[in-house]
Design an enzyme around this catalytic site. Sequence first.
Site, short mmCIF file in Angstrom:
data_model
loop_
_atom_site.label_atom_id
_atom_site.label_comp_id
_atom_site.label_asym_id
_atom_site.label_seq_id
_atom_site.Cartn_x
_atom_site.Cartn_y
_atom_site.Cartn_z
N ASP A 62 0.92 -1.26 -0.18
CA ASP A 62 0.03 0.01 0.22
C ASP A 62 1.13 1.43 0.05
OD1 ASP A 62 0.96 -0.52 2.43
OD2 ASP A 62 -1.01 -0.61 3.52
N ASN A 131 -7.16 -1.51 14.46
CA ASN A 131 -8.50 -1.82 13.93
C ASN A 131 -8.67 -3.17 13.11
OD1 ASN A 131 -7.59 -0.92 11.50
ND2 ASN A 131 -8.92 0.73 11.23
N HIS A 133 -7.24 -3.78 10.34
CA HIS A 133 -6.85 -3.81 8.93
C HIS A 133 -5.73 -4.47 8.40
CE1 HIS A 133 -4.53 0.17 9.50
NE2 HIS A 133 -3.51 -0.82 9.25
N GLU A 138 -9.56 -1.13 5.28
CA GLU A 138 -10.19 -0.71 6.52
C GLU A 138 -11.44 -1.39 6.88
OE1 GLU A 138 -8.39 0.96 8.46
OE2 GLU A 138 -7.72 2.96 7.66
C1 GLP Z 1 -0.15 0.61 8.37
C2 GLP Z 1 0.04 -0.12 7.03
C3 GLP Z 1 -0.11 -1.70 7.10
C4 GLP Z 1 0.52 -2.13 8.40
C5 GLP Z 1 -0.02 -1.24 9.70
C6 GLP Z 1 0.54 -1.62 11.14
O1 GLP Z 1 -1.19 1.49 8.10
N1 GLP Z 1 -0.93 0.53 5.97
O2 GLP Z 1 0.26 -2.39 6.11
O3 GLP Z 1 0.48 -3.42 8.59
O4 GLP Z 1 -0.14 -0.05 9.78
O5 GLP Z 1 1.71 -1.12 11.35
P1 GLP Z 1 2.63 -1.02 12.31
O6 GLP Z 1 3.47 -2.39 11.97
O7 GLP Z 1 3.58 -0.09 12.61
O8 GLP Z 1 1.83 -1.29 13.62
#
Ligand code: GLP
Length: 239
Positions: A62, A131, A133, A138
């Site tokens: 993403d 959340n 996702h 989302e």
């Molecule tokens: C972001 C990314 C995700 C990622 C998530 C968790 O929003 N779009 O791909 O897995 O958050 O991030 P983190 O590993 O920093 O908790």
Amino acid sequence: VPDEEALGKAASRIIAEQVQAQPDSVLALPTGRTPLRVYRELATLDQRGELDLHRVRFFHLDEFYPMATESPTSFQAFLWREFLSQVSIDRANVYFLNGLADDPAAECRRYEEQIAAVGGLDLVVLGIGVNGHIAFNEPGSPFDSRTRLVTLCPESRAASAYLFPSAEEVPRQGLTMGIGTIMEGHRILLIAVGERKARAVSESLGDSLTPALPASFLRQHPDLTVILDQEAASLLKRV
Ligand code: GLP
């Protein structure tokens, strides 16, 4: 696994085994804090000559929208900084979503076509949002969603604020592989660390399958591996 260090070792072993078994594997990779230890372990294996990533194709999951490619806050820059610049790869094998595309729908179609042209994703590595996702899918994202432009939830924007000078600067939208795109990957590896992920993890893995928790859909995948540290696993119900 006991902690983040062990998670880094376990997840990097799975990725390395995938690449050893299939040197031209197509990997989909996440940004975020969770995979940092995994990337460091892979870089160590690469530097020791125990891993050859030259033929591996890399996609990211993403990107923010709008987001300039060269901005240090782009996911593209993040992946280069934290992983791709630390290992020996062929730059022609790196595929990213353009966060400044004039026509985001066309950009997402192009990305899907690139994934199809390399034969699909062999291993999709995922983090999980607070959340529930996955990538930027989302809550409410359809099971069959494809790569597309999405609006980010306030929780997701808040969780990304550390990447930006101020929270208001976090973009309101993103481009993301869809749940359908991810589910077509041959193999999925979900990783989570820390207490702040415990609720999303236990609800996604233990409760009903629901679009309210996009990660819950992963349980329908025939080849899903989940690696959690103690804290992320702390609310899982015992069976
Ligand atoms: C972001 C990314 C995700 C990622 C998530 C968790 O929003 N779009 O791909 O897995 O958050 O991030 P983190 O590993 O920093 O908790």
